[in-house]
Design an enzyme around this catalytic site. Structure first.
Site, PDB file in Angstrom:
ATOM      1  N   TYR A 159       0.844  -1.203   0.000  1.00 21.31           N
ATOM      2  CA  TYR A 159       0.000   0.000   0.000  1.00 21.31           C
ATOM      3  C   TYR A 159       0.878   1.250   0.000  1.00 21.31           C
ATOM      4  O   TYR A 159       0.681   2.166  -0.801  1.00 21.31           O
ATOM      5  CB  TYR A 159      -0.941   0.000   1.202  1.00 21.31           C
ATOM      6  N   LYS A 163       1.185   4.148  -3.033  1.00 21.33           N
ATOM      7  CA  LYS A 163       0.879   5.571  -2.871  1.00 21.33           C
ATOM      8  C   LYS A 163       2.110   6.431  -3.157  1.00 21.33           C
ATOM      9  O   LYS A 163       1.980   7.574  -3.608  1.00 21.33           O
ATOM     10  CB  LYS A 163       0.312   5.841  -1.478  1.00 21.33           C
TER      11      LYS A 163
HETATM   12  N1  LIG Z   1      -9.554   6.589   4.709  1.00 17.67           N
HETATM   13  C1  LIG Z   1      -8.271   6.771   4.924  1.00 17.67           C
HETATM   14  O1  LIG Z   1      -7.792   6.711   6.077  1.00 17.67           O
HETATM   15  C2  LIG Z   1      -7.378   7.136   3.766  1.00 17.67           C
HETATM   16  C3  LIG Z   1      -6.145   7.767   4.046  1.00 17.67           C
HETATM   17  C4  LIG Z   1      -5.301   8.090   2.989  1.00 17.67           C
HETATM   18  C5  LIG Z   1      -5.680   7.815   1.691  1.00 17.67           C
HETATM   19  N2  LIG Z   1      -6.869   7.198   1.439  1.00 17.67           N
HETATM   20  C6  LIG Z   1      -7.216   6.919   0.033  1.00 17.67           C
HETATM   21  O2  LIG Z   1      -8.452   7.528  -0.264  1.00 17.67           O
HETATM   22  C7  LIG Z   1      -9.049   6.847  -1.364  1.00 17.67           C
HETATM   23  C8  LIG Z   1     -10.528   6.606  -1.053  1.00 17.67           C
HETATM   24  O3  LIG Z   1     -10.615   5.682   0.010  1.00 17.67           O
HETATM   25  P1  LIG Z   1     -11.673   5.809   1.191  1.00 17.67           P
HETATM   26  O4  LIG Z   1     -10.935   6.121   2.424  1.00 17.67           O
HETATM   27  O5  LIG Z   1     -12.805   6.663   0.784  1.00 17.67           O
HETATM   28  O6  LIG Z   1     -12.104   4.265   1.307  1.00 17.67           O
HETATM   29  P2  LIG Z   1     -13.493   3.519   1.036  1.00 17.67           P
HETATM   30  O7  LIG Z   1     -14.569   4.111   1.883  1.00 17.67           O
HETATM   31  O8  LIG Z   1     -13.160   2.082   1.191  1.00 17.67           O
HETATM   32  O9  LIG Z   1     -13.829   3.847  -0.483  1.00 17.67           O
HETATM   33  C9  LIG Z   1     -13.082   3.253  -1.537  1.00 17.67           C
HETATM   34  C10 LIG Z   1     -13.837   3.447  -2.822  1.00 17.67           C
HETATM   35  O10 LIG Z   1     -13.110   2.760  -3.872  1.00 17.67           O
HETATM   36  C11 LIG Z   1     -14.019   1.868  -4.526  1.00 17.67           C
HETATM   37  N3  LIG Z   1     -13.329   0.670  -5.018  1.00 17.67           N
HETATM   38  C12 LIG Z   1     -12.699  -0.264  -4.268  1.00 17.67           C
HETATM   39  N4  LIG Z   1     -12.259  -1.259  -5.053  1.00 17.67           N
HETATM   40  C13 LIG Z   1     -12.621  -0.941  -6.340  1.00 17.67           C
HETATM   41  C14 LIG Z   1     -12.460  -1.558  -7.606  1.00 17.67           C
HETATM   42  N5  LIG Z   1     -11.845  -2.755  -7.731  1.00 17.67           N
HETATM   43  N6  LIG Z   1     -12.962  -0.952  -8.707  1.00 17.67           N
HETATM   44  C15 LIG Z   1     -13.608   0.235  -8.593  1.00 17.67           C
HETATM   45  N7  LIG Z   1     -13.784   0.880  -7.428  1.00 17.67           N
HETATM   46  C16 LIG Z   1     -13.302   0.294  -6.315  1.00 17.67           C
HETATM   47  C17 LIG Z   1     -15.048   1.527  -3.464  1.00 17.67           C
HETATM   48  O11 LIG Z   1     -16.287   1.118  -4.027  1.00 17.67           O
HETATM   49  P3  LIG Z   1     -16.739  -0.400  -4.277  1.00 17.67           P
HETATM   50  O12 LIG Z   1     -16.322  -1.181  -3.075  1.00 17.67           O
HETATM   51  O13 LIG Z   1     -18.207  -0.222  -4.466  1.00 17.67           O
HETATM   52  O14 LIG Z   1     -16.046  -0.808  -5.529  1.00 17.67           O
HETATM   53  C18 LIG Z   1     -15.242   2.870  -2.775  1.00 17.67           C
HETATM   54  O15 LIG Z   1     -16.125   3.669  -3.511  1.00 17.67           O
HETATM   55  C19 LIG Z   1      -8.229   5.573  -1.575  1.00 17.67           C
HETATM   56  O16 LIG Z   1      -7.365   5.752  -2.675  1.00 17.67           O
HETATM   57  C20 LIG Z   1      -7.426   5.450  -0.293  1.00 17.67           C
HETATM   58  O17 LIG Z   1      -6.211   4.769  -0.477  1.00 17.67           O
HETATM   59  C21 LIG Z   1      -7.722   6.868   2.447  1.00 17.67           C
END
Ligand SMILES: NC(=O)c1ccc[n+]([C@@H]2O[C@H](COP(=O)([O-])OP(=O)(O)OC[C@H]3O[C@@H](n4cnc5c(N)ncnc54)[C@H](OP(=O)(O)O)[C@@H]3O)[C@@H](O)[C@H]2O)c1
Length: 268
Positions: A159, A163
């Site tokens: 991961y 990133k």
């Molecule tokens: N939350 C944190 O702490 C955090 C911190 C730093 C960075 N981020 C980054 O922020 C971004 C958004 O994550 P989030 O925190 O909002 O997490 P999340 O709530 O798990 O949302 C992830 C999104 O990506 C979609 N997704 C997952 N697998 C997929 C696939 N194979 N094809 C298409 N869509 C897919 C999911 O929808 P489906 O499951 O419906 O496909 C969901 O809409 C990510 O890139 C993550 O690495 C998050």
């Protein structure tokens, strides 16, 4: 007469818009008048988000369920968008996931799936959509990386590395885009409330207990505004900005030990 909204007549494609940060990124673009194309795997929630955005912001919102982790998933999505007669002005590469634990303790498909979604699909979509955006000399790309991008991540190795790729790739494109009319930003959130933690299995780590997760709307808003201002990198939260700076100047071995400590469960 009402002032024209900045996004009027333009379309933003937001990946990962069924849950979490992607939903709030969609709301930020819609509030400024951008029409939306929303994508993720979960059709039901995705259609609900699209209907809500259209009703609340008076924009056109099209939901296209798609698995970006599948080979050529980006191509399939771009073809589905073109088949609806839509053109993308802004690409928001937000879909992504993480997985915690020792590298070989995890399932290989999960580790490779992270590379497929977080890296390959992001490059694929950017490559397929860039020339159309450049020809119109407007719009651009907002990539979602993480504070994980600033150092290697023992016990979450793939991961963090994925990133770091997103950050490096985004900064390079920011420079390539200079003078083109396109804006490129890399949003680097720290821990944020979403489904991420549940899927990644990071709930028991010291990092999770040591830091309160931020609400997703302020994170999305910072990313959206940063992109509008063509800011190369947007790190959300003062503490996260300090940690990212520190990771650049601390001895690498000390950084690795610190991240190892933070990524292991409390008490171990
Ligand atoms: N939350 C944190 O702490 C955090 C911190 C730093 C960075 N981020 C980054 O922020 C971004 C958004 O994550 P989030 O925190 O909002 O997490 P999340 O709530 O798990 O949302 C992830 C999104 O990506 C979609 N997704 C997952 N697998 C997929 C696939 N194979 N094809 C298409 N869509 C897919 C999911 O929808 P489906 O499951 O419906 O496909 C969901 O809409 C990510 O890139 C993550 O690495 C998050």
């Amino acid at each position: 007469m009402a002032a024209t909204r900045p996004g009027a007549g333009q379309t933003a494609l937001i990946t990962g818009a069924s849950y979490g940060i992607g939903v709030d990124l969609a709301a930020c673009f819609a509030a400024d008048g951008y029409d939306l194309v929303l994508s993720a795997r979960s059709a039901g929630p995705l259609h609900e988000v699209a209907a809500r955005m259209a009703a609340e912001h008076g924009v056109r919102a099209t939901a296209i369920p798609n698995d970006l982790g599948a080979y050529a998933g980006g191509r399939a999505l771009v073809d589905a968008i073109a088949a609806r007669g839509l053109a993308v002005d802004v690409l928001v590469n937000n879909a992504g996931y993480g997985h915690a634990g020792a590298f070989t303790a995890g399932d290989l498909a999960t580790e490779l799936g992270m590379v497929d979604l977080n890296v390959r699909a992001l490059v694929e979509l950017t490559h397929l959509l860039w020339d159309g955006m450049a020809a119109r000399r407007r719009g651009g790309v907002l990539n979602v990386a993480s504070t994980a991008a600033f150092q290697p991540g023992p016990f979450m190795a793939v991961y963090y590395a994925s990133k770091a790729f997103v950050l490096s790739f985004s900064e390079a494109l920011w420079e390539e885009a200079r003078g083109s009319g396109l804006k490129v930003s890399c949003l680097c959130p720290g821990p944020t409330v979403s489904r991420f933690r549940e899927r990644a299995g990071t709930g028991k780590t010291r990092l999770a207990s040591a830091s309160a997760a931020a609400a997703s709307m302020p994170v999305a808003r910072a990313g959206y505004r940063g992109w509008q201002d063509d800011r190369r990198v947007v790190i959300t939260g003062a503490r996260n900005r300090v940690m990212a700076e520190l990771a650049q100047v601390m001895p690498r071995r000390a950084v690795l030990r610190m991240v190892r400590h933070l990524q292991t469960p409390s008490g171990s």
